[in-house]
Motif scaffolding. Structure first.
Motif, mmCIF file in Angstrom:
data_model
loop_
_atom_site.group_PDB
_atom_site.id
_atom_site.type_symbol
_atom_site.label_atom_id
_atom_site.label_comp_id
_atom_site.label_asym_id
_atom_site.label_seq_id
_atom_site.Cartn_x
_atom_site.Cartn_y
_atom_site.Cartn_z
ATOM 1 N N LEU A 342 57.953 96.729 24.193
ATOM 2 C CA LEU A 342 56.951 96.489 25.226
ATOM 3 C C LEU A 342 57.274 95.299 26.107
ATOM 4 N N TYR A 343 57.995 94.318 25.575
ATOM 5 C CA TYR A 343 58.286 93.102 26.329
ATOM 6 C C TYR A 343 59.788 92.956 26.510
ATOM 7 N N SER A 344 60.183 92.195 27.528
ATOM 8 C CA SER A 344 61.602 92.079 27.870
ATOM 9 C C SER A 344 62.417 91.499 26.725
ATOM 10 N N THR A 345 61.841 90.573 25.975
ATOM 11 C CA THR A 345 62.605 89.944 24.894
ATOM 12 C C THR A 345 62.732 90.838 23.674
ATOM 13 N N LEU A 346 61.913 91.896 23.622
ATOM 14 C CA LEU A 346 61.935 92.776 22.458
ATOM 15 C C LEU A 346 62.538 94.140 22.759
ATOM 16 N N GLN A 347 62.913 94.366 24.007
ATOM 17 C CA GLN A 347 63.435 95.675 24.373
ATOM 18 C C GLN A 347 64.863 95.868 23.869
ATOM 19 N N SER A 348 65.208 97.136 23.639
ATOM 20 C CA SER A 348 66.574 97.505 23.268
ATOM 21 C C SER A 348 66.819 98.934 23.722
ATOM 22 N N MET A 349 68.093 99.261 23.952
ATOM 23 C CA MET A 349 68.486 100.605 24.351
ATOM 24 C C MET A 349 69.045 101.328 23.137
ATOM 25 N N ARG A 350 68.535 102.528 22.882
ATOM 26 C CA ARG A 350 68.961 103.264 21.700
ATOM 27 C C ARG A 350 69.333 104.696 22.059
#
Length: 439
Positions: A342-350
């Motif tokens: 939800l937030y930029s610091t917690l995002q990841s691409m999978r």
């Protein structure tokens, strides 16, 4: 072999970076970087004896030489991008000049397609090789040159096209002034052909071309001739192609599905797609089946080309999925690519793969965080994702570079170049082939 006249073959431009629209020759785009940079691991420390404070002076005669592999490259990546240097082989002119015609065609058919344009300046025979049915027959039987990236954009209303060859690690500029002056946009590519949809001022048109042979044709008008979601698939076994038109791009779901068959040269009407809320306009074609993501009902909509019918499978998406793209792989493999968090610091691409039997998504890979941050400067930044032959390419707006992931080798690599700089560029995978027919 008789030398060709200077006016029969294309000569490179003085700057070596532009394209000559007068002779229609394909040029090496020297203004773009030619290398695919393998992504390096963590930063390596400086191990030079001269950089250490207080180290003793070691003379060359006493210094021990230790052979190591290049730092920052794992063994798999180093093996992928290293080049084998072969010693020069003396070629006897009198022997090569007496090669049988079929053997010569066999050799030339295995030359990368972009190199053929350079070889055409050797003699008259090679200059007309693209019209030789015997050469095209051999060319159709050899393996593909390998995947390429095709970028298309308009500069001052003139269509521009550059192709990046992954095997050769080189950008090539292809002239696109052979197309009509319409307002058209890239749909996709398959089997050496490229599909566009455009507006000629009066109605919507669908156009198919072969960029290498500079041939093109417009398809007949659809029964419901509106701006539709399109995808093209090529069948190389019977030298034909099909174009599938689903719903209206503005969400009109009352239109029946239409399929164009190049053998019959007509559009056929099929079942209307059931009333669903689509997640994305992106589609993927895998194993004679067209896939779309749906929110209601949740899962995937399938259009089986052989039956002409739609069906739904309840393959639930991973939790906290922000945006997802369907990507077709080889041998019935279907991938889902998207951001989690939800937030930029917690995002990841999978990356997930569909288990066709259990109808569930299984996670197979994650983009390393530092490459995710390099590709997306803003958390809400849009990105494009597309694939071919188990290769997945990521591009984001205003970055001027792309990131490729090899699913089989599990290797990430950057692609940079001026062809990715344009804000309005459209990109897809492309397989260059001279034998791809538009008829």
């Amino acid at each position: 072999m008789e030398p060709a006249r200077a006016d029969e073959v294309g000569s490179s431009s003085p700057s070596g970076s532009g394209i000559s629209t007068e002779d229609g020759a394909i040029r090496v785009d020297d203004s773009c970087p030619k290398q695919v940079s393998p992504i390096r691991g963590g930063g390596s420390r400086n191990t030079s004896p001269l950089s250490r404070a207080g180290s003793r002076n070691t003379s060359p005669s006493r210094q021990k030489v230790v052979k190591t592999k290049p730092r920052g490259l794992d063994e798999e990546t180093a093996a992928t991008f290293s080049k084998i240097v072969h010693p020069d082989v003396q070629m006897e002119d009198n022997i090569w000049a007496m090669l049988p015609e079929d053997l010569l065609n066999e050799i030339l058919a295995r030359v990368p397609p972009f190199m053929i344009f350079r070889l055409r300046s050797v003699c008259r025979r090679w200059n007309s090789i693209l019209q030789d049915s015997s050469f095209l027959k051999f060319h159709s039987q050899v393996p593909s040159h390998g995947p390429c990236l095709l970028t298309f954009w308009k500069n001052s209303q003139n269509p521009q096209c550059s192709v990046f060859s992954l095997p050769l690690k080189t950008w090539y500029r292809i002239p696109f002034n052979f197309l009509p002056p319409w307002a058209f946009w890239l749909i996709g590519s398959s089997g050496g052909l490229v599909c566009f949809s455009g507006l000629d001022g009066l109605s919507f048109k669908t156009l198919v071309c072969n960029p290498l042979t500079q041939t093109w044709r417009t398809l007949p008008s659809m029964h419901y001739n509106q701006q539709r979601q399109l995808i093209m698939v090529v069948d190389r076994t019977d030298r034909s192609f099909k174009v599938i038109a689903t719903s209206d791009i503005y969400g009109d779901k009352s239109l029946p599905t239409e399929v164009y068959d190049s053998k019959l040269d007509i559009w056929s009407l099929h079942q209307i797609m059931p009333a669903v809320n689509l997640c994305s306009s992106k589609m993927a074609f895998c194993d004679s089946t067209l896939y779309l993501e749906t929110l209601s009902p949740l899962g995937l909509m399938l259009f089986r080309l052989d039956r002409g019918l739609w069906e739904h499978i309840p393959a639930k998406f991973p939790r906290s999925l922000l945006d997802g793209y369907l990507v077709a792989g080889t041998q019935k493999r279907l991938f889902l690519v998207g951001r989690i968090g939800l937030y930029s610091t917690l995002q990841s691409m999978r990356i997930w793969e569909l288990d066709h039997g259990k109808k569930t998504w299984l996670e197979i890979s994650r983009m390393p965080p530092k490459y995710f941050r390099a590709l997306f400067r803003l958390s809400a930044e849009r990105f494009e994702c597309f694939g071919q032959d188990n290769l997945i390419c990521f591009t984001s707006w205003n970055q001027g570079k792309g990131l490729i992931y090899d699913v089989d080798k599990k290797v990430w690599s950057w692609i940079a170049g001026c062809a990715l700089q344009s804000y309005n560029s459209q990109i897809c995978f492309y397989e260059p082939r001279f034998d791809a027919s538009i008829n």
